[in-house]
Each structure stands twice: as structure tokens, then as C-alpha cells.
Design an enzyme around this catalytic site. Structure first.
Site, PDB file in Angstrom:
ATOM      1  N   CYS A  42      -3.164  16.164  -9.628  1.00 25.92           N
ATOM      2  CA  CYS A  42      -2.010  16.936  -9.957  1.00 25.92           C
ATOM      3  C   CYS A  42      -2.856  17.853 -10.296  1.00 25.92           C
ATOM      4  O   CYS A  42      -2.203  19.426  -9.770  1.00 25.92           O
ATOM      5  CB  CYS A  42      -1.063  16.675 -10.673  1.00 25.92           C
ATOM      6  SG  CYS A  42      -0.172  14.644 -10.022  1.00 25.92           S
ATOM      7  N   THR A 269       4.782  -8.567  -2.961  1.00 26.22           N
ATOM      8  CA  THR A 269       3.970  -8.530  -1.413  1.00 26.22           C
ATOM      9  C   THR A 269       4.962  -9.599  -0.858  1.00 26.22           C
ATOM     10  O   THR A 269       5.660 -11.116  -1.515  1.00 26.22           O
ATOM     11  CB  THR A 269       2.651  -8.491  -0.947  1.00 26.22           C
ATOM     12  OG1 THR A 269       2.286  -9.129  -0.736  1.00 26.22           O
ATOM     13  CG2 THR A 269       2.697  -7.224  -1.276  1.00 26.22           C
TER      14      THR A 269
END
Length: 548
Positions: A42, A269
Site C-alpha cells: 500500500c 483447499t
């Protein structure tokens, strides 16, 4: 336990650190294809703009410092190119070799990669075309500016990164143009909250091209889809990102249609002992429950902590994201959380909306500024579904309060009850967030019947349109077709109002219109009040009537 972690930025590094705190004995290998780990994505536009002057400030941890603190085997410049689930093995390449590494548990945090549009000229002129996704990108852009001294920059894409880099390049003295294919900047916003930003962009001397695509890039200019030529000896591509999961294509791990890794609430997953997190995974949206991609640092860090716990046998759930974001753009602060109106419409979900315009602190204390707040809510319960704010001071405080309301299912009534800190330099006795709660309640109870700036052009020709501001305010600018009866004189003019026609009210921000609505309602006269008032309409009108 031997754990391979693919990706060393927010999610991967956070997982490694949490895992080490939980298990001093685990063998942890952190694989990052780039030269840096745990860096501040950022902050990249602010390094390009010279706000952050030291390269080292972007790196929260170096491979050496991370190893010294957590005893993690950090391997930068090592890219995982495939995964063999049956053998529990990853194939890794580096400058020196290609090799296999076994694992007991695998954590996938590969992040996202910039989308490169299929535009003529990109390959031929790569030296002045950049994306901004990692530390190396920011170094390259900064060095190019220092060496080549470009005069004109075109930023393609007006999301958070595009807008931030546009501001920072402008502050460095470069003439900037912003090109956006949609009808407004900042995709998380609705168009009615973008008008003020469009006007700010143009007021700075930045050219803004909306609903236009780039069809070609040449050495010193772009060609847009309508034939417009835009000067540019520096081009920043910022049209979005996609999951960097190409190496998993044939692995057997379940992926979505955009390449996102499918995970459950525990960040697991489709295969046992394999976890995934960060920008590459789809998570549940807090409001609508749909699977979404929300590539933000805060969710990635939270997920890293959860995965670090679950690797050690805990069952911690990630309860979804809502896209809470904030951005500085020159003097403005732009912030969002939860749903926007466009997405609620696409879902076919019923909703209500209000606009409130509030001062950042007590009006009698000098230096205040107005913030425009759009709040979306359930019309049955008053539950807060989303919010958008454009303003200056105090936006961060209010968006965080509204983000909590979205996260925890609060209603307008609970916003009213919030006991918030107050002193004249910081707020009003009725905080802007309290005011959101009060206004929504008025709508739910039928005390305030709103209409909106997009409705103004469709008001029936024979309707009565009243502006209840003071005469001097009205004379300085008003919506065409509205006649002026100041609020304080309204009671003396009731007989002049034709009750056989529809009656539309406006004032500066909506408050006096609401007071007028109360007066008229108690005299048997039904009306509608412009939510956000003339102030919001004026931003739209200025935006629509400004070319380019």
C-alpha cells in the site's frame, strides 16, 4: 512438521510468523519468487511520489531479519512452478537450479498479478509502460522518472492504485491523464458518490477520460477507443489484478473460473493438508454470502493468523470479507465498506438508501469540512448493508464505525445508541454516524419520504418543486425549475401550495427539507425530500457539464 509456504508477502509471512509462535519445532520454508518479503504494497505509490524517501521503509522485514527472529528458511528468488499432490512435492526454480521440495503441509499465498490488456503497442514500447504491484515495480518507475524526466503520464484504470499513483505523479510535476472504461472512477463506489471525486480530479488540472478504452500505445501518446490522442511518455497500467495461480492449473487443486483458489471457512483447499489465503482465494462476502475476490492487506493478514493456528490443529474460521477500504486523494478521503447499490441491484435484493451530509466536527469550531455519506440498508429491519464516504477530516473514524455495523449486523437503531467521543475539534454532539441512524429511522417510519438526484430530471412537468433555503442561498445557485420559499416563512405560504400536484422539496443538504416535510405533513400535505440536497445535486451537475 514440515511446512512449505508459497508467497512471502502479507499472507505468507503472516502465516509463517504465527506458525512459529505456535510451534518452535516446525520446519518452515518460505518461498518467494521476488527478492523481497513482507513489504508494504500500500505504500508503493508514495515511494514513487517521493513521500516515502527511503527504500528500506517499504520493507517491513528482510529475509535476514525474518530468519533471525522466526528461524524460518526464507528463499527469495525461488518460484514454485508446479505441485504434485500424490507425492506431496513442489517443483521450484531459481537462478541456480530446478529442484523438488517435499512437504507435510502446504500453504498457498501466491497473491495476484496485474492484468495486462491486449493493446497494440505494449510489447513494442515496454520501456515506458509499467504496472505497480511490488517493490521492484516502484523502483523501476521511480528510476525511470529520475532518468527520463517524463512530462506526460497516462494512468489506465481508476481504482485505488490508479488514483493514488495519479496523485503522486501529479505532485512530482508530471502532467497526468486518467483513462477509465467505466462511467465513474473507483469501482467500489456508486456513480452518485463519484461526482465529487471527478470534480476534484478536474480541479487539479488532471484530464479525466470516462467510458473510454485505450486501443493503442505509441512512444509519446495513447490512442483511445474514440480516436482521442492523449499525450503520454509514461504509462501506468492499473486495470486490476487476477490470482497468480497459473502454476496450479493442472495440480488438481480446485480453482474457480477466474483462477481463484477455492477454500472453505478454515482456509482449507480441496485437498487435505493444503491451505490457501490472501489475494488468490475466494472468500464469502459478509453481506451477501457470495464467493468474492477481495485483494486487500487486512483480510490477508487476518487469514495468515488463522492458517498459522489451523496448521497446529486448531479449527479457526475466517468469517468473510466486506471490502472495507480507504484512500487519500489530494485533500479528499474516499472510503467504502460492505455492499454498493450497483451490486444490490444486480442481486435483485431490496434495499433502501440515504445520503447525509455532515460536518467533520462541530460547526462553530473552525476548520471543519463536510463529508458526504451514502448508507444502504434493509428496508424491513434497518440493518446496515454498506456505506460510502467522500470527505476530508474524520472519514476514517466514521467508515470504521459503519464497517462494524455491517460486520455485526447492526441496525439504524443501534447506530443511534452509539455513545461516541465528542469534543468540538473532533465531532458534534450528534455524530455523523448517529445521524445516519436517525435519518434511516425517519425513512422507515415514513417521516422522511426521499427522492434522489437521479430522479430530478424525471420529475413531472406539472409538479411543485420547492427550495426551502434562504433567498441568498437560492439566488447563488439552484436546481432549474425550483421556486424558493424559505423554511422559516413556509407556514405563512401554505395556502399557495397546490396540493393537487406532486410536491418535491430540496434544501442544501436535506435537513431543512426534512423539517419542511414535517410541517407540510402535519398540515395534510404529502411531499418528497431530496436526499443529500442541492449540495449533492450540484456535484452531479458540475460533473456532467464538464467536458473530458
Amino acid at each position: 512438521m514440515k511446512v512449505l509456504i508459497v508467497g512471502g508477502v502479507a499472507g505468507g509471512a503472516g502465516t509463517a510468523a504465527r506458525l512459529r509462535r505456535n510451534d518452535e519445532k516446525a520446519e518452515i520454508i518460505l518461498l518467494e519468487k521476488g527478492p523481497h518479503i513482507s513489504y508494504a504494497n500500500c505504500g508503493l505509490p508514495y515511494y514513487v511520489g517521493g513521500v516515502i524517501r527511503e527504500k528500506e521503509k517499504l520493507q517491513l522485514q528482510t529475509p535476514e531479519s525474518f530468519h533471525n527472529r522466526f528461524r524460518v528458511d526464507v528463499r527469495t528468488g525461488h518460484e514454485v512452478v508446479s505441485v504434485n499432490l500424490e507425492k506431496q512435492m513442489a517443483v521450484i526454480t531459481s537462478e541456480e537450479k530446478t529442484y523438488e521440495e517435499s512437504y507435510d503441509k502446504l500453504v498457498l499465498s501466491p497473491g495476484a498479478e496485474p492484468i495486462i490488456p491486449l493493446v497494440q503497442g505494449i510489447k513494442e514500447n515496454e520501456d515506458h509502460i509499467f504496472t505497480l504491484r511490488n517493490v521492484e515495480d516502484s523502483y523501476r518507475i521511480y528510476d525511470y522518472i529520475e532518468e527520463k524526466k517524463p512530462k506526460y503520464c497516462a494512468v489506465i484504470g481508476a481504482g485505488f492504485i490508479g488514483m493514488e499513483i495519479a496523485e503522486n505523479l501529479f505532485e512530482r510535476g508530471i502532467s497526468v491523464s486518467i483513462i477509465e472504461g467505466a462511467d465513474h472512477v473507483m469501482p467500489p463506489l456508486d456513480i452518485d458518490m463519484s461526482h465529487r471525486i471527478h470534480n476534484e480530479i478536474r480541479s487539479r488540472g488532471i484530464e479525466l477520460y470516462l467510458k473510454k478504452m485505450c486501443s493503442g500505445i505509441e512512444e509519446d501518446h495513447l490512442v483511445l477507443s474514440d480516436g482521442t490522442r492523449v499525450k503520454a511518455d509514461l504509462v501506468i497500467l492499473s486495470i486490476g489484478v487476477r490470482p497468480a495461480t497459473g502454476f496450479l492449473k493442472d495440480s488438481g487443486i480446485a480453482l474457480g473460473h477466474r483462477g481463484e483458489i477455492i477454500v472453505n471457512e478454515y482456509m482449507e483447499t480441496s485437498h487435505q493438508n493444503i491451505y490457501a489465503l490472501g489475494d488468490a482465494v475466494a472468500v464469502s462476502h459478509v453481506v451477501n454470502g457470495q464467493k468474492v475476490l477481495i485483494p486487500l492487506a487486512s483480510p490477508a493478514n487476518k487469514q495468515g493468523r488463522i492458517v498459522g493456528d489451523n496448521l497446529c490443529g486448531k479449527r479457526c474460521a475466517y468469517k468473510g470479507s466486506q471490502g472495507t477500504s480507504i484512500m487519500k486523494f489530494f485533500d479528499l478521503t474516499v472510503a467504502v465498506t460492505g455492499e454498493k447499490e450497483e451490486s444490490l441491484k444486480s442481486q435483485g435484493r431490496s434495499y433502501g438508501k440515504i445520503f447525509t451530509v455532515s460536518a467533520s466536527h462541530a460547526g462553530y469550531y473552525p476548520g471543519g469540512s463536510q463529508m458526504y455519506i451514502k448508507t444502504l440498508f434493509e428496508p424491513e429491519s434497518g440493518r446496515i448493508l454498506g456505506a460510502q464516504i467522500v470527505g476530508k477530516d474524520g472519514v476514517d473514524k466514521r467508515i470504521d464505525l459503519l464497517a462494524n455495523a455491517v460486520r455485526f449486523g447492526q441496525t439504524c437503531y443501534q447506530l443511534q445508541e452509539e455513545e461516541l467521543s465528542y469534543a468540538p475539534p473532533f465531532s458534534s454532539a450528534k455524530d455523523p454516524v448517529n445521524m445516519v441512524g436517525y435519518v434511516i429511522e425517519n425513512v422507515l417510519e415514513g417521516k422522511m419520504n426521499p427522492y434522489y438526484i437521479e430522479d430530478v430530471e424525471n420529475i413531472p412537468e406539472n409538479a411543485v418543486c420547492l427550495d426551502v433555503r434562504k433567498k441568498e442561498e437560492y439566488d447563488s445557485g439552484h436546481i432549474p425549475g425550483y421556486q424558493n420559499i424559505p423554511l422559516d416563512e413556509l407556514r405563512e405560504h401554505l395556502e399557495e401550495i397546490d396540493q393537487s400536484k406532486e410536491i418535491y422539496l430540496t434544501c442544501q443538504i436535506g435537513l431543512r427539507g426534512y423539517l419542511a416535510q414535517c410541517i407540510l405533513a402535519q398540515n395534510g400535505i404529502e411531499t418528497r425530500n431530496l436526499s443529500g440536497g442541492y449540495a449533492l445535486w450540484k456535484e452531479m451537475d458540475q460533473d456532467r457539464n464538464t467536458k473530458v
